[in-house]
Design a protein around this motif. Structure first.
Motif: not given
Length: 437
Positions: A45-51, A69-73
């Motif tokens: 699990e990777c900490r991102g900008s959200g909670s 994540c929402p990435s398209r790559k």
């Protein structure tokens, strides 16, 4: 012990340079929690900008990826960062049982694969489709022969009145012969002194496409491949396989021409059997924003079953069962040929497949030299020009710097236009990739 990938192996999976850079920032333990591996998959699990942290899992055998994540790559920077963490800091990704969300994805993926394998086939329907396509291809090939004959009668010195070849290429696409369409599109850019040769080879291929039933089975299979009949990987794998410890000689990743957002990425990976000495070519494709899923580190050995596509000179193969992860190969460079032997080997291959443009070859004891005519490789007795737009000038200068006038072992593709180097070995040093600057 578990064999973890090299950093180069992980980065080769990235869809672009920006993804490589972003993944490097996620390769430390700081943003990750609940990371683990069971030898077949890696998750965390990777900490991102959200909670809510992003949940990332990588199945290693294919490999395959899943991230919230929402990435398209594809793979995304989180999947690449997790793999870099796994290979660079093993203590941060300990052995464990998969997290529930990771186990659910892995199980669903396995079930889908089982369903695809168990799907019943309809031989009668497949035969009808094949007959219909064969008739359309034959009609398109016959039309192409007439077009070529018209151009020759019109005269090679003045092709302007005949118009561009793009319309003919479109007709070949309609005839379900994409291989013919690709060769036709190149005719507008062929130098005038080579045009008659290209016409002749294309006319020969079109003629063969109209007479498939009269050709020997292996040659007919070669013609189908050149014309563009689709290759059914499952059908190939259902046939005979060759088990060996396959040495990875090199790889090249290229993008098809087109706009920056719609280019198809193709990865070519060349292998050679340690026991059989047989060459093999694996192909993998990636959609826009997605790297090809096949990435094998150069110099490593992979014990696996390969199924070769039928043809007069079988080279392309499908990767079947793997018996373990790729392992470091021998320190010594692979055995190679003198330049004269390489020329003879290509000639033998062309005798089997007249449309063959190149053949995988290892040259031994060659030195790179730069002349007013361009780069060459010489073994002191014979010289071969270096040819290939995929080889940047900077890589050739690097090759010369490594050589410093001493002989090298170089793997690449030898063809009628010259030698396109892919990988080089200097003594027992690690192999040097030459397909990127």
């Amino acid at each position: 012990m578990e064999e973890r990938w090299s950093t180069e192996h992980v980065l080769s999976l990235a869809p672009d340079a920006a993804s490589q850079k972003a993944a490097g920032k996620l390769s430390s333990p700081a943003p990750w929690s609940r990371a683990g591996t069971d030898g077949t998959a890696v998750w965390g699990e990777c900490r991102g900008s959200g909670s809510t942290p992003y949940r990332t899992v990588v199945e290693l055998a294919t490999p395959a990826y899943q991230c919230s994540c929402p990435s398209r790559k594809f793979p995304c920077k989180h999947a690449l960062g997790l793999l870099l963490l796994w290979t660079g800091a093993p203590q941060a990704v300990p052995a464990a049982e998969p997290a529930d969300w990771a186990a659910d994805w892995l199980r669903a993926r396995g079930e889908r694969a089982e369903k695809r394998a168990a799907a019943p086939a309809d031989p009668a329907a497949a035969r009808r489709r094949a007959e219909k396509r064969g008739a359309r291809v034959a009609a398109g090939a016959a039309e192409l022969r007439l077009r070529l004959a018209d151009r020759v009668r019109h005269g090679l010195a003045d092709q302007s009145a005949a118009g561009p070849w793009e319309a003919v290429a479109a007709r070949m696409v309609d005839a379900q012969a994409p291989g013919l369409a690709t060769r036709v599109r190149t005719l507008d850019t062929v130098p005038s002194d080579l045009l008659l040769e290209e016409y002749a080879m294309l006319h020969l291929l079109a003629t063969a496409a109209t007479r498939l039933d009269e050709l020997p089975a292996d040659l007919a299979a070669t013609v189908r491949t050149r014309v563009g009949y689709p290759a059914d990987t499952a059908e190939v794998l259902a046939g005979p396989t060759v088990r060996d410890r396959w040495q990875v000689l090199g790889s090249r990743t290229v993008q098809m021409e087109g706009g920056s957002d719609d280019r198809l990425t193709t990865r070519r990976v060349w292998l050679r059997g340690a026991k059989t000495g047989r060459p093999a070519l694996l192909l993998a494709f990636g959609r826009p924003g997605q790297a090809p899923d096949l990435a094998l580190p150069t110099g490593h050995l992979l014990e696996a079953d390969l199924a070769f596509h039928p043809g007069a000179r079988p080279l392309r193969a499908a990767l079947g069962t793997r018996y373990g992860a790729p392992a470091p190969g021998p320190a010594d460079p692979p055995d190679g040929l003198a330049v004269a032997e390489a020329v003879a080997g290509y000639g033998t291959a062309v005798a089997d497949d007249p449309w063959l443009e190149s053949w995988p070859t290892v040259l031994a004891g060659v030195v790179p030299v730069r002349t007013p005519d361009g780069w060459h490789l010489t073994d002191g007795h014979h010289t071969v020009p270096v040819h290939g737009p995929a080889v940047p000038e900077a890589a050739l200068w690097r090759l010369a710097a490594v050589s410093t006038g001493r002989p090298l072992t170089v793997f690449g593709e030898y063809g009628h236009q010259g030698f396109a180097p892919v990988t080089a070995w200097s003594g027992q040093d690690r192999p040097i990739g030459l397909t990127t600057a």
